[in-house]
Design a protein around this motif. Structure first.
Motif, PDB file in Angstrom:
ATOM      1  N   GLU A   3      26.215  11.674 -17.477  1.00 57.38           N
ATOM      2  CA  GLU A   3      25.170  11.355 -16.525  1.00 57.38           C
ATOM      3  C   GLU A   3      23.956  12.254 -16.716  1.00 57.38           C
ATOM      4  N   SER A   7      18.805  13.179 -11.689  1.00 61.20           N
ATOM      5  CA  SER A   7      19.088  11.764 -11.514  1.00 61.20           C
ATOM      6  C   SER A   7      17.852  10.926 -11.291  1.00 61.20           C
ATOM      7  N   PHE A 176      21.778   2.392 -19.078  1.00 59.80           N
ATOM      8  CA  PHE A 176      22.529   3.559 -18.608  1.00 59.80           C
ATOM      9  C   PHE A 176      22.434   3.681 -17.090  1.00 59.80           C
ATOM     10  N   ARG A 177      21.255   3.413 -16.551  1.00 58.12           N
ATOM     11  CA  ARG A 177      21.103   3.484 -15.095  1.00 58.12           C
ATOM     12  C   ARG A 177      21.922   2.388 -14.409  1.00 58.12           C
ATOM     13  N   ASP A 179      24.671   1.123 -15.532  1.00 55.99           N
ATOM     14  CA  ASP A 179      26.080   1.517 -15.630  1.00 55.99           C
ATOM     15  C   ASP A 179      26.419   2.624 -14.632  1.00 55.99           C
ATOM     16  N   LYS A 180      25.499   3.551 -14.420  1.00 56.12           N
ATOM     17  CA  LYS A 180      25.779   4.690 -13.555  1.00 56.12           C
ATOM     18  C   LYS A 180      25.637   4.337 -12.074  1.00 56.12           C
ATOM     19  N   ARG A 181      24.626   3.564 -11.735  1.00 57.48           N
ATOM     20  CA  ARG A 181      24.325   3.332 -10.332  1.00 57.48           C
ATOM     21  C   ARG A 181      24.798   1.973  -9.825  1.00 57.48           C
ATOM     22  N   GLN A 219      31.246   2.954 -23.939  1.00 58.11           N
ATOM     23  CA  GLN A 219      31.522   3.074 -22.510  1.00 58.11           C
ATOM     24  C   GLN A 219      32.902   2.542 -22.156  1.00 58.11           C
ATOM     25  N   LYS A 228      35.916  -0.732 -14.911  1.00 61.30           N
ATOM     26  CA  LYS A 228      34.833  -0.515 -15.867  1.00 61.30           C
ATOM     27  C   LYS A 228      34.538  -1.804 -16.635  1.00 61.30           C
TER      28      LYS A 228
END
Length: 896
Positions: A3, A7, A176-177, A179-181, A219, A228
């Motif tokens: 991460e 942020s 990426f954002r 996937d993370k958020r 990932q 996931k």
């Protein structure tokens, strides 16, 4: 994927958000300072490809707001047929951005602005991605510098479709954002950025797809849970739906073009191999480097390398800093994933086969036992075959270097922050270190840019724009005619295209980066254009007979191309060719020049010349040159011989001004069979007639509809010979014949004996029957024997013995050369009947005879033709040798 350290990226209301933009603007100003001196008046890119993209801007505006048509088909070039732009480097996104500017700014300035937009957004996109992954601004600035100012973007500084790399880091950033958020909005943003890439260059979209597939795999490998998997599937589905929805209109156009022409954007492995990465060049700077360029030239010369532009050089400092990222425990997880991406893409960039120091140690694509690399197999997949130069995928490697360098510098900054010292001292050290790294990378990567001359359009082109004519412009030089054997500077193609933005006229020439071939486009190729192409290639002036033919055909040629203006621009030709071309045009046109200025001559063609009522193609004088009417699958055996068409059909182009009642007379060698003639136009049957056995001509009369789009009429004449049906014309499964054509003309009709099997020619050079026993597996090993049954008493017995010795089922192709009937015996005739022949030519002095037979057939079952004149057969049946076609528009007569 680890991460982000910070942020939310930039703090709100922070002046730091303006530092990256200011930093990259200053770097760009230093690097490109030689170009900025004419930034606000001219285009800074080289005068070849840079002009192409300026034409793209103009054409989008012209098609949408001037003509009200789709911009993906352009009939202003390659007129009157036009050409598809579905796979051309059209860059419609930049064209749309340019629309509000075209009323106020020159195309060159608009082009400059697009270059600045691309480079700044590339740098900022990489900066935001690196900052998202590291949380350190100065380190991210260096990452953006490596990505936006590397040798790749400098090399393609004139090709905005190729240097449109700004969307790759933005897609990965929002992926990426997402996937993370777990926010669908971020996945939708990925789809929009991918669509923006597609509207700039579909090749760049392929690079993005490869990077996304890689990170999806990474990932999923890091977290193998169902949660996931569902998350990745959901984000991927949103991305795909948004992308497809945004590009759907263009996909429809591309699908239509693929259905019509095939995937003509595909590149062969041999061509891709020429764009492979030489591994040694990864660590060698460009030979044009202002500081150590001479050293590099000596090194390359010692290694046997040429001095071509090296845009795959990775740089020593980025390589060292990237390698260090793999050694730090804190950065290792991220570093390995990005190093894996860089390594995988580098493997693909090597192309179909390995290239080291100019050699291919594992073989090339032309070798039977070459060891192929992954790129070869990737291009076998649908769509990926459009990757013409594997080196262009190196931009993904530079992004991996940018991220790895950022991770290393972030780790160094944390060591530095632990040291004691005032805040001011630390800031000064940071700024000094940033400037030092920037200087090293810029000096290492980029040679000093060359200033390039700007194309000054002569005022005569503005004068042309004021002329209210509706026809096409025949521009000389005409580059689309000499692609295969180019001798003239190919940059002039783009210059001619750019000049169209000034004179505003449709042209018979043009340039498109990817287009179907001329046969697929059905472009007319009159004899006139053939002669112009020869002169452009340095051929001498044609002889008097050729000039006479050109004068006779000129009105039809100009009408066929809808040409009402001819422009000779001597500045676009070598001096010797320009002088010859001017003499040629003056002798041909017999018209005064409408205007002559700045070494440019213009002739306006009177309307009376552009509407011919009659045209004749005399095949006796055809002589292996392109006719005024383009004919498909036509073969001329020797000069002066009648023309044959193996499929007994002709496709002819008629001028768009032709409409109404039309009469066509088709003359051919007299046949022993009835001949039906069928005329179709634009896929619609117009008329049908029958010519009785023994006649040498047939007539077709029909009403030709008007051309709805100004394109030439494409008509088709089918000549159906009503001969006895042979079982060889419809063989069973596994028994298909190769492509065979035979031709026989006796002493009084041309004295030729010729056969073609696939692409192999067999020519009789002795008198008598020439018989070829076909070897289906190896046609070039087929056995040919000639039996002089005209004068040799032993030839009949030899012919009988040869046929009797053939294995049952052997295909035999036969024809007569000169004469073979004077002493032809009954035993020889019976032997020929064992091959399926029915003819008995005894007493038929100097008759011709051709056949395709098979050992074991009944008499009359071969494909056979014979007569006092010319005879010809093919593996499809009887071939009709043509002698003349006359096309004439008729008035006040009824159509049967």
């Amino acid at each position: 994927m680890a991460e982000s350290a910070i942020s939310d990226g930039f703090e709100k209301r922070s002046w730091h958000r303006f530092i990256p933009i200011l930093f990259y603007v200053l770097v760009m100003g230093v690097v490109y300072q030689t170009h900025f001196r004419f930034f606000f008046s001219r285009g800074w890119a080289e005068h070849g490809d840079g002009l192409l993209y300026q034409w793209n801007f103009w054409w989008l505006n012209k098609s949408l707001f001037g003509l009200g048509i789709s911009p993906y088909h352009c009939d202003y070039i390659f007129a009157p047929v036009g050409v598809s732009l579905a796979f051309h480097d059209f860059t419609p996104l930049y064209g749309l951005l340019s629309l509000p500017l075209q009323a106020w700014l020159p195309l060159g300035v608009i082009y400059n602005l697009m270059i600045v937009f691309i480079m700044l957004l590339s740098a900022m996109g990489a900066y935001w991605l690196c900052f998202e992954l590291s949380g350190q601004r100065n380190a991210a600035l260096i990452g953006g510098l490596i990505y936006a100012f590397n040798p790749y973007t400098f090399k393609y500084g004139a090709q905005i479709s190729v240097m449109s790399v700004q969307w790759l880091p933005l897609v990965l950033l929002f992926w990426f954002r997402a996937d993370k958020r777990q926010k669908p909005l971020y996945a939708a943003a990925c789809g929009l950025f991918m669509a923006a890439s597609f509207y700039c260059s579909f090749n760049q979209t392929i690079f993005i797809v490869l990077a996304l597939l890689y990170f999806m795999t990474v990932q999923l490998g890091a977290d193998r849970s169902w949660k996931k998997l569902r998350s990745l599937f959901r984000s991927g589905a949103i991305l795909a739906l948004v992308f497809l929805g945004a590009v759907f209109p263009v996909l429809i156009v591309i699908w239509e073009q693929v259905q019509r022409f095939g995937f003509y954007a595909a590149c062969s492995p041999v061509a891709s191999e020429m764009g492979s990465v030489d591994l040694i060049r990864l660590v060698l700077p460009d030979a044009r480097h202002p500081l150590w360029g001479e050293w590099i030239k000596h090194i390359q010369s010692g290694l046997g390398l040429n001095n071509e532009w090296n845009f795959v050089y990775l740089g020593i400092l980025p390589l060292v800093l990237s390698a260090l990222a793999l050694g730090f425990r804190a950065t290792r997880p991220q570093a390995w994933s990005w190093a894996g991406l860089g390594g995988l893409i580098l493997l693909l960039a090597m192309g179909p086969t390995l290239l080291i120091m100019g050699q291919r140690p594992l073989g090339s694509t032309l070798d039977d036992r070459a060891l192929f690399l992954p790129f070869y197999y990737l291009t076998q997949l649908p769509g990926f075959s459009a990757l013409r130069e594997p080196r262009r995928i190196m931009i993904v490697v530079y992004l991996a270097l940018a991220v790895l360098t950022t991770l290393t510098l972030t780790r160094f900054s944390r060591f530095r922050d632990r040291e004691t010292g005032s805040l001011l001292c630390r800031r000064v050290v940071q700024v000094c270190l940033l400037l030092l790294l920037t200087l090293i990378i810029v000096v290492d990567y980029l040679p000093i840019p060359r200033s390039t001359p700007f194309l000054e359009a002569s005022p005569i082109y503005s004068w042309l724009a004021e002329r209210k004519t509706t026809g096409s412009l025949l521009y000389i030089p005409s580059y689309n005619l000499i692609r295969a054997q180019r001798r003239i500077d190919h940059y002039h193609e783009r210059q001619i295209l750019y000049l169209q933005t000034v004179h505003q006229k449709p042209m018979t020439t043009g340039y498109v980066s990817r287009r179907p071939n001329d046969n697929q486009l059905a472009l007319p190729r009159p004899f006139l254009l053939n002669q112009i192409a020869r002169l452009q290639n340095g051929a001498p002036l044609p002889d008097g007979a050729t000039f006479s033919r050109l004068l006779r055909e000129l009105p039809f040629a100009l009408a066929l191309l809808n040409v009402d203006t001819i422009v000779l621009d001597a500045d676009r030709l070598p001096a010797a060719s320009a002088s010859l071309m001017r003499t040629f045009m003056q002798r041909l046109l017999h018209l005064p020049e409408t205007k002559h200025e700045d070494n440019i001559s213009i002739w306006e063609i009177p309307a009376s010349i552009l509407n011919p009522k009659k045209y004749t193609v005399d095949f006796i004088h055809f002589c292996n040159t392109d006719p005024i009417i383009p004919l498909e699958q036509v073969k001329v055996i020797i000069p002066g011989s009648p023309v044959i068409t193996p499929e007994n059909s002709l496709r002819l182009a008629l001028p768009p001004v032709w409409q109404g009642k039309l009469e066509i007379e088709v003359k051919f060698e007299p046949q022993n069979y009835e001949v039906d003639l069928l005329l179709t136009a634009h896929g619609q049957q117009l008329c049908y007639s029958t010519s009785e056995s023994g006649l040498e001509s047939g007539y077709l009369r029909a009403t030709l509809p008007a051309s709805s789009n100004g394109h030439p009429h494409w008509i088709r004449i089918d000549l159906i010979v009503k001969s006895p049906r042979s079982i060889l014309t419809n063989p069973g499964p596994g028994q298909d014949l190769p492509q065979i054509v035979t031709y026989s003309a006796g002493m009084d009709a041309g004295n030729v004996g010729w056969c073609q099997i696939d692409d192999l020619d067999f020519v009789a050079d002795q008198r008598g029957y020439c018989l070829i026993a076909l070897n289906r597996d190896q046609p070039d090993q087929s056995e040919m024997n000639i039996f002089d049954t005209h004068a040799d008493p032993l030839a009949n017995d030899q012919l009988v013995e040869w046929i009797d010795a053939l294995p049952h089922g052997t295909i035999v192709v036969g024809m007569i050369f000169d004469e073979a009937t004077a002493n032809l015996s009954e035993s020889a005739v019976k032997a020929l009947r064992k091959l399926g022949c029915a003819a008995d030519l005894r007493t038929k002095f100097r008759w011709s005879h051709t056949f395709i037979g098979q050992k074991g057939l009944e008499s009359g079952q071969a494909i056979e033709n014979y007569g006092p004149g010319v005879s010809s057969v093919s593996s499809r049946g009887i071939v009709l040798p043509l002698t003349k076609i006359t096309l004439e528009r008729i008035e006040n007569s009824s159509t049967p």
